[in-house]
Design a protein around this motif. Structure first.
Motif, PDB file in Angstrom:
ATOM      1  N   GLY A  25      -5.318  16.304  14.632  1.00 21.22           N
ATOM      2  CA  GLY A  25      -5.427  16.483  16.254  1.00 21.22           C
ATOM      3  C   GLY A  25      -5.672  17.764  16.534  1.00 21.22           C
ATOM      4  N   VAL A  26      -6.752  18.286  17.461  1.00 18.82           N
ATOM      5  CA  VAL A  26      -6.877  19.740  17.885  1.00 18.82           C
ATOM      6  C   VAL A  26      -7.432  19.602  19.131  1.00 18.82           C
ATOM      7  CG1 VAL A  26      -8.307  21.852  17.386  1.00 18.82           C
ATOM      8  CG2 VAL A  26      -7.440  20.534  15.281  1.00 18.82           C
ATOM      9  N   ILE A  27      -6.711  20.255  20.159  1.00 21.04           N
ATOM     10  CA  ILE A  27      -7.229  20.547  21.147  1.00 21.04           C
ATOM     11  C   ILE A  27      -8.591  21.415  21.275  1.00 21.04           C
ATOM     12  CG2 ILE A  27      -6.757  21.422  23.814  1.00 21.04           C
ATOM     13  CD1 ILE A  27      -4.009  20.062  23.252  1.00 21.04           C
ATOM     14  N   VAL A  28      -9.566  21.308  21.509  1.00 23.79           N
ATOM     15  CA  VAL A  28     -10.809  22.118  21.663  1.00 23.79           C
ATOM     16  C   VAL A  28     -11.084  22.656  22.827  1.00 23.79           C
ATOM     17  CG1 VAL A  28     -13.174  22.399  20.844  1.00 23.79           C
ATOM     18  CG2 VAL A  28     -11.587  21.100  19.632  1.00 23.79           C
ATOM     19  N   LEU A  29     -10.813  23.712  23.472  1.00 27.93           N
ATOM     20  CA  LEU A  29     -10.995  24.261  24.630  1.00 27.93           C
ATOM     21  C   LEU A  29     -12.263  25.303  24.429  1.00 27.93           C
ATOM     22  CD1 LEU A  29      -7.451  24.515  26.031  1.00 27.93           C
ATOM     23  CD2 LEU A  29      -9.185  22.588  26.401  1.00 27.93           C
ATOM     24  N   ASN A  30     -13.245  24.950  23.894  1.00 29.90           N
ATOM     25  CA  ASN A  30     -14.159  25.966  23.576  1.00 29.90           C
ATOM     26  C   ASN A  30     -15.309  26.398  24.632  1.00 29.90           C
ATOM     27  OD1 ASN A  30     -15.491  23.656  23.577  1.00 29.90           O
ATOM     28  ND2 ASN A  30     -16.412  23.572  21.188  1.00 29.90           N
ATOM     29  N   THR A  31     -15.101  25.791  25.866  1.00 33.82           N
ATOM     30  CA  THR A  31     -15.868  26.287  27.047  1.00 33.82           C
ATOM     31  C   THR A  31     -15.043  26.339  27.998  1.00 33.82           C
ATOM     32  OG1 THR A  31     -16.168  24.080  28.013  1.00 33.82           O
ATOM     33  CG2 THR A  31     -17.735  24.685  26.150  1.00 33.82           C
ATOM     34  N   PRO A  32     -15.462  27.413  28.969  1.00 32.76           N
ATOM     35  CA  PRO A  32     -14.728  27.725  30.246  1.00 32.76           C
ATOM     36  C   PRO A  32     -14.428  26.740  30.937  1.00 32.76           C
ATOM     37  CG  PRO A  32     -16.459  29.396  29.874  1.00 32.76           C
ATOM     38  CD  PRO A  32     -16.871  28.441  28.909  1.00 32.76           C
ATOM     39  N   ALA A  33     -15.159  25.770  31.268  1.00 32.24           N
ATOM     40  CA  ALA A  33     -14.916  24.623  32.085  1.00 32.24           C
ATOM     41  C   ALA A  33     -13.730  23.809  31.953  1.00 32.24           C
ATOM     42  CB  ALA A  33     -16.216  23.855  32.404  1.00 32.24           C
ATOM     43  N   GLN A  92       0.701  -1.039  -0.180  1.00 32.88           N
ATOM     44  CA  GLN A  92      -0.056  -0.074  -0.122  1.00 32.88           C
ATOM     45  C   GLN A  92       0.937   1.143  -0.014  1.00 32.88           C
ATOM     46  OE1 GLN A  92      -2.524  -0.401   3.211  1.00 32.88           O
ATOM     47  NE2 GLN A  92      -3.797  -1.917   2.488  1.00 32.88           N
ATOM     48  N   GLU A  93       0.459   2.331  -0.642  1.00 34.05           N
ATOM     49  CA  GLU A  93       1.102   3.432  -0.346  1.00 34.05           C
ATOM     50  C   GLU A  93       0.676   4.173   0.874  1.00 34.05           C
ATOM     51  OE1 GLU A  93       2.586   5.335  -3.000  1.00 34.05           O
ATOM     52  OE2 GLU A  93       2.187   3.471  -4.122  1.00 34.05           O
ATOM     53  N   PRO A  94       2.107   4.791   1.381  1.00 34.70           N
ATOM     54  CA  PRO A  94       1.909   5.445   2.689  1.00 34.70           C
ATOM     55  C   PRO A  94       1.004   6.433   2.957  1.00 34.70           C
ATOM     56  CG  PRO A  94       4.124   6.075   1.588  1.00 34.70           C
ATOM     57  CD  PRO A  94       3.230   5.112   0.654  1.00 34.70           C
ATOM     58  N   TYR A  95       0.393   6.530   4.260  1.00 38.44           N
ATOM     59  CA  TYR A  95      -0.829   7.498   4.424  1.00 38.44           C
ATOM     60  C   TYR A  95      -0.083   9.066   4.317  1.00 38.44           C
ATOM     61  CZ  TYR A  95      -5.306   8.590   6.347  1.00 38.44           C
ATOM     62  OH  TYR A  95      -6.461   9.271   6.567  1.00 38.44           O
ATOM     63  N   PRO A  96      -0.883   9.884   3.536  1.00 38.02           N
ATOM     64  CA  PRO A  96      -0.333  11.187   3.607  1.00 38.02           C
ATOM     65  C   PRO A  96      -0.259  12.106   4.936  1.00 38.02           C
ATOM     66  CG  PRO A  96      -2.292  10.996   2.231  1.00 38.02           C
ATOM     67  CD  PRO A  96      -2.069   9.638   2.707  1.00 38.02           C
ATOM     68  N   ALA A  97       0.912  12.758   5.031  1.00 41.18           N
ATOM     69  CA  ALA A  97       0.942  13.354   6.273  1.00 41.18           C
ATOM     70  C   ALA A  97      -0.259  14.512   6.495  1.00 41.18           C
ATOM     71  CB  ALA A  97       2.305  13.998   6.313  1.00 41.18           C
ATOM     72  N   GLU A  98      -0.638  15.121   5.423  1.00 41.99           N
ATOM     73  CA  GLU A  98      -1.569  16.106   5.604  1.00 41.99           C
ATOM     74  C   GLU A  98      -2.833  15.455   6.040  1.00 41.99           C
ATOM     75  OE1 GLU A  98      -0.044  15.630   2.467  1.00 41.99           O
ATOM     76  OE2 GLU A  98       1.500  16.969   2.825  1.00 41.99           O
ATOM     77  N   LYS A  99      -3.189  14.269   5.776  1.00 39.56           N
ATOM     78  CA  LYS A  99      -4.301  13.813   6.162  1.00 39.56           C
ATOM     79  C   LYS A  99      -4.116  13.192   7.829  1.00 39.56           C
ATOM     80  CE  LYS A  99      -6.526  12.121   2.083  1.00 39.56           C
ATOM     81  NZ  LYS A  99      -7.172  11.028   1.161  1.00 39.56           N
ATOM     82  N   ALA A 100      -2.905  12.930   8.072  1.00 36.33           N
ATOM     83  CA  ALA A 100      -2.748  12.317   9.369  1.00 36.33           C
ATOM     84  C   ALA A 100      -2.630  13.312  10.388  1.00 36.33           C
ATOM     85  CB  ALA A 100      -1.347  11.517   9.279  1.00 36.33           C
TER      86      ALA A 100
END
Length: 56
Positions: free
Chosen positions: A25-33, A14-22
């Motif tokens: 990950g995002v840390i979502v801190l969208n609430t004060p809690a 198989q072709e390697p998985y592209p880094a752009e798709k890998a």
């Protein structure tokens, strides 16, 4: 160990998985809690390191 049947063929190459798709990950801190819990965890880790350093 005895093999019970014939050997399985190798999986197709198989072709390697592209880094752009890998990178998704995002840390979502969208609430004060969530922000406070995150910051409390960071502060707790720092305090733990300091306390263990003093006790050593």
């Amino acid at each position: 160990m005895v093999r019970e049947g014939p050997a399985e063929p190798a999986p197709p190459k198989q072709e390697p998985y592209p880094a752009e798709k890998a990178r998704g990950g995002v840390i979502v801190l969208n609430t004060p809690a969530r922000r406070w819990i995150f910051l409390a965890g960071l502060a707790g880790a720092v305090v733990l390191v300091l306390v263990l350093g003093f006790l050593r």
